[in-house]
Scaffold this active site. Structure first.
Site, PDB file in Angstrom:
ATOM      1  CD  GLU A  47       2.044 -30.842  36.201  1.00  0.00           C
ATOM      2  OE1 GLU A  47       2.799 -30.435  37.100  1.00  0.00           O
ATOM      3  OE2 GLU A  47       2.141 -31.974  35.673  1.00  0.00           O
ATOM      4  CG  ASN A  48      -2.878 -29.855  40.296  1.00  0.00           C
ATOM      5  OD1 ASN A  48      -1.678 -29.708  40.499  1.00  0.00           O
ATOM      6  ND2 ASN A  48      -3.699 -30.261  41.227  1.00  0.00           N
TER       7      ASN A  48
END
Lengths: 224, 231
Positions: A47-48
């Site tokens: 998700e980064n």
């Protein structure tokens, strides 16, 4: 015997379908990547801002600008893409990520999950967990069936602050594989090798549904 | 082209006052504005509200500004790995607002895009929903969340040009592009600064319109939190 973390990860890996996009949480879920069968293709989302997480780098490949959501150095698979955090959660909330696998402290029989906060302890934050559980169509939880003090973590109602409501569909614990039914209740599907139905009953506080013979998990994957 | 270049980090942050609201890019220690943070430490301003996904570690990143008690409030999604942070939080010296990561990134995006509020499913039914408007769309419940904007945004990119156009590398992009757009004044530090015209316009991640000041950063440490390798 109850499964260790590797056993839980191996069993979850059997749930993964060819061609899916998957977000793996920190802890046991990250281990699942090691047991995905070689004959299926999946893309792991971080998700980064990365689609296509590869294995950990060799020492000479380490790049401070390439990490996963657990802040570990990683590599990229051929065909990867990079993007910003808003785009990353757009793909999560937009339903484009097929499967989320994450850990939990407690799960309730109607699919609520608690995994971000223990009252009285330092609160570290929810990170992306609330977005993930509120959005994913399919969520598998990897967890221990009981706490260290022997309390059930599969409950009628969560006692800890919850992360999301009515979202968990499947749980793999050290003792069992269970589905959460749409009308509520933990449906027992499989037992860990050597674990009896009674042991699972005793370890489950929430409503446990047992129909017919409950088979043992098969953990050894046939060599491809 | 308008020239946005300033000589140094010190000159870039010269007018950031006490009690300013700042956005700082980065995920963990990846893609953080190392030079601007050092300049703020030197400048010694206080009472800052910092919007950043994380709060650094004890001896690096925003953690350094916590050691010097320059931060009044953190707005973040995850603040583990930081003992001084924990001490200040438990003693009541530091305010903290914890926000789901997707909501945080979208609130910042909305701030830069002129969208005052939006509905998101994250956090519905949890304690973070308290006091927030709930609305149902197609049978599912969503929370109303508002935009975030900053007096100054401090971002870090890989390459930039004199016109303020930015290109990020790897997962160091993270929150930087949205923050660049959501700051009244955006200060970009880059590893490589080139004349306008040298970067391929097809490859620009942050168009220069969002960047007011740009400088070439120095001595990047790029610390790694979890160095994991295979044999």
């Amino acid at each position: 015997m109850a499964l260790d973390k590797i056993g839980i990860a191996k069993r979850i890996a059997q749930e993964i379908k060819d061609g899916s996009y998957i977000n793996l949480g920190i802890g046991i879920p990250t281990l699942v990547a090691n047991f995905i069968p070689k004959n299926i293709e999946v893309v792991l989302q971080s998700e980064n801002g990365l689609l296509g997480i590869g294995p950990f780098p060799h020492e000479e490949e380490v790049d401070a600008d390439l990490i996963n959501a657990g802040k570990q150095t990683v590599t990229m698979q051929p065909g990867s893409s990079l993007f910003n955090s808003a785009e990353s959660f757009a793909m999560i909330r937009g339903g484009h990520v097929d499967l989320t696998i994450l850990g939990a402290m407690e799960v309730s029989e109607n699919g609520d999950i608690a995994n971000w906060k223990i009252p009285g302890k330092m609160v570290k934050g929810m990170g992306g967990a609330m977005d993930l559980v509120a959005s994913a169509d399919h969520i598998i939880v990897a967890m221990q069936h009981k706490s260290r003090s022997g309390q059930s973590k599969l409950l009628k109602n969560c006692t800890l602050p919850i992360t999301g409501i009515k979202c968990v569909k499947k749980i793999v614990t050290d003792l069992a594989v269970l589905d959460i039914l749409p009308e509520g209740g933990f449906k027992l599907l499989e037992r860990a090798p050597g674990v009896s139905v009674d042991e699972i009953k005793n370890a489950t506080e929430g409503k446990l549904i047992i129909e017919g013979e409950i088979p043992e998990m098969k953990l050894e994957v046939a060599k491809v | 082209m308008i020239n946005k270049v300033v000589e140094s980090a010190d000159k870039a942050v010269f007018d950031i006052p006490d009690n300013a609201t700042l956005m700082l890019g980065g995920f963990g220690l990846c893609g953080i504005p190392e030079n601007s943070i050092k300049a703020l430490l030197k400048k010694g301003i206080h009472g800052l509200t910092c919007i950043s996904n994380n709060a650094g570690v004890d001896d690096f990143g925003i953690g350094l500004m916590l050691q010097t008690r320059q931060v009044k409030k953190m707005i973040s999604s995850y603040v583990g790995e930081n003992a001084e942070f924990e001490r200040q939080l438990l003693s009541g010296e530091l305010e903290v607002d914890l926000i789901p990561q997707g909501t945080l990134s979208e609130r910042i995006r909305a701030g830069g895009a002129g969208i005052p509020a939006f509905f998101t499913p994250a956090g519905y039914g949890t304690e973070i929903a308290e006091g927030k408007e709930v609305r149902e769309f197609d049978g599912k419940n969503y929370l109303l969340e508002s935009w975030l904007r900053a007096d100054f945004s401090l971002v870090k990119a890989w390459k930039g040009d004199t016109a303020g156009n930015l290109i990020y590398k790897g997962t160091a992009r993270n929150f930087n592009p949205m923050m660049a757009a959501a700051g009244k004044i955006t200060i970009a530090e880059v590893e490589e600064l080139v004349p306008a015209g040298e970067l391929d316009p097809n490859q620009i991640h942050t168009p220069g319109i969002y960047v007011q000041r740009i400088f070439k950063g120095q001595d990047y440490e790029k610390r790694i939190e979890q160095r994991t390798t295979r044999l």
